[in-house]
Enzyme design. Structure first.
Site, mmCIF file in Angstrom:
data_model
loop_
_atom_site.group_PDB
_atom_site.id
_atom_site.type_symbol
_atom_site.label_atom_id
_atom_site.label_comp_id
_atom_site.label_asym_id
_atom_site.label_seq_id
_atom_site.Cartn_x
_atom_site.Cartn_y
_atom_site.Cartn_z
ATOM 1 N N ARG A 30 36.922 48.790 46.221
ATOM 2 C CA ARG A 30 38.290 48.020 45.939
ATOM 3 C C ARG A 30 39.290 48.361 47.140
ATOM 4 O O ARG A 30 40.328 48.457 46.807
ATOM 5 C CB ARG A 30 38.914 48.340 44.809
ATOM 6 C CG ARG A 30 37.914 47.972 43.413
ATOM 7 C CD ARG A 30 37.668 46.847 43.248
ATOM 8 N NE ARG A 30 36.731 46.421 42.078
ATOM 9 C CZ ARG A 30 35.455 46.568 42.271
ATOM 10 N NH1 ARG A 30 34.916 46.532 43.462
ATOM 11 N NH2 ARG A 30 34.793 46.114 41.073
ATOM 12 N N SER A 67 41.031 44.066 35.397
ATOM 13 C CA SER A 67 41.163 45.505 35.295
ATOM 14 C C SER A 67 42.268 46.071 35.920
ATOM 15 O O SER A 67 42.696 45.642 37.246
ATOM 16 C CB SER A 67 39.860 46.137 36.118
ATOM 17 O OG SER A 67 38.680 45.899 35.265
ATOM 18 N N GLU A 88 44.232 49.007 40.464
ATOM 19 C CA GLU A 88 43.846 47.931 41.578
ATOM 20 C C GLU A 88 45.059 46.701 41.774
ATOM 21 O O GLU A 88 44.929 46.123 42.682
ATOM 22 C CB GLU A 88 42.769 47.196 40.830
ATOM 23 C CG GLU A 88 41.670 47.845 40.661
ATOM 24 C CD GLU A 88 40.281 47.131 40.227
ATOM 25 O OE1 GLU A 88 40.324 45.882 40.537
ATOM 26 O OE2 GLU A 88 39.403 47.474 39.732
#
Length: 307
Positions: free
Chosen positions: A176, A227, A297
């Protein structure tokens, strides 16, 4: 109402509009107005807008699908550019080369690739984002991620330099993460090298299975950003949050999803402040109970510096 500063070479359809609500351009459906807002339909229009913002010395940012953004209720200064109209892709079934503009929805590209017998993007069928956003965040699911198949991106700097190309190796990908998150670069397009020669029906079965899994294990019926936190590998953020009994916990209109604890949903009337407060609460509780700091995130814009 603010007056358009400086002189902008107006290309049809891209004259910046003042005080446009950004809630309509984020998947959480929250956020205040952009001081100036534009939605270009071509790379040339985008370059014109970026050059104008640079000349005016105003902040400039781009928004894709808005699925990984939390925008302050007070809104954002400067120019906010929506990339959603910059769509389009070319696929070569023989070589596996796929080129897509930054605003192309990644689920659409996943389906098109499968139909062409190109293996590699089946994991992306349920990702609620764009090609540009996927390359910046190294989006992933079902054991796959953007970096696995990306060959290069074409970018432009917010100072007007470019466009120029960066290879996958130059993007310094990790879980990520990418170099693109640290630089003032805007992705214009991406090139993928997929695996050609696969049976469409088999690929379609995989994409269908992946999409079914996501829609049955995640709260797709309510506004969310996907998420919220990165998984602190080898642990799972959702399990750490669920272990604290936070599923169903509410702050204003923001709720920790009863379906998946790593999702914060807007059950109606949520504000960005509600969601931001929930993110901070979860971080504090998980840190205290498990000794683990969860890192979002989601990118928070207009808030004070956060972890």
């Amino acid at each position: 109402m603010p007056t358009l500063p400086g002189r902008l070479t107006i290309v049809k359809g891209i004259k910046p509009q003042p005080l446009v609500s950004l809630a309509n351009f984020t998947s959480w459906r929250v956020g205040g107005p952009a001081e100036w807002f534009a939605s270009p339909s071509s790379v040339e229009e985008l370059q014109t807008l970026i050059a104008w913002a640079y000349e005016q010395k105003m902040p400039c940012r781009v928004i894709g699908a808005g699925s990984n953004l939390l925008i302050n209720d007070a809104g954002l200064p400067g120019l906010s550019i929506c990339m959603r109209k910059l769509q389009g892709s070319d696929l070569d079934p023989k070589t596996g080369i796929v080129e897509a503009l930054a605003g192309e929805p990644i689920p659409n590209l996943s389906k098109r690739a499968a139909k062409a017998g190109l293996h590699g993007l089946e994991w992306a069928v349920g990702i609620p984002g764009t090609v540009g956003g996927a390359t910046v965040m190294n989006a992933g699911a079902q054991g796959g991620c953007t970096a696995d198949w990306l060959e290069s991106v074409q970018v432009i700097d917010l100072n007007g330099e470019g466009p120029f190309e960066l290879s996958r190796q130059e993007l310094d990908y990790a879980y990520r993460k990418s170099l693109l998150q640290e630089k003032t670069l805007v992705v214009l397009s991406a090139r993928f090298r997929l695996d050609p020669g696969h049976d469409y029906k088999e690929l379609n079965q995989i994409t269908h299975k992946n999409l079914t899994h996501r829609t049955t294990t995640q709260p797709y019926q309510l506004p969310s950003c996907g998420s919220v936190f990165r998984n602190p590998e080898p642990l799972k953020a959702g399990r750490l949050i669920e272990a604290l009994g936070l599923k169903g916990h509410r702050i204003g209109g923001a709720e920790v999803s009863p379906i998946h604890a790593n999702f914060i949903v807007n059950i109606g009337g949520a504000t960005a402040a509600d969601i931001n407060q929930m993110i901070n609460l979860i971080q504090q509780r998980v840190q205290m109970a498990h000794g683990v700091m969860l890192h979002p995130e989601v990118k928070r814009l207009g808030f004070e510096a956060t972890a």
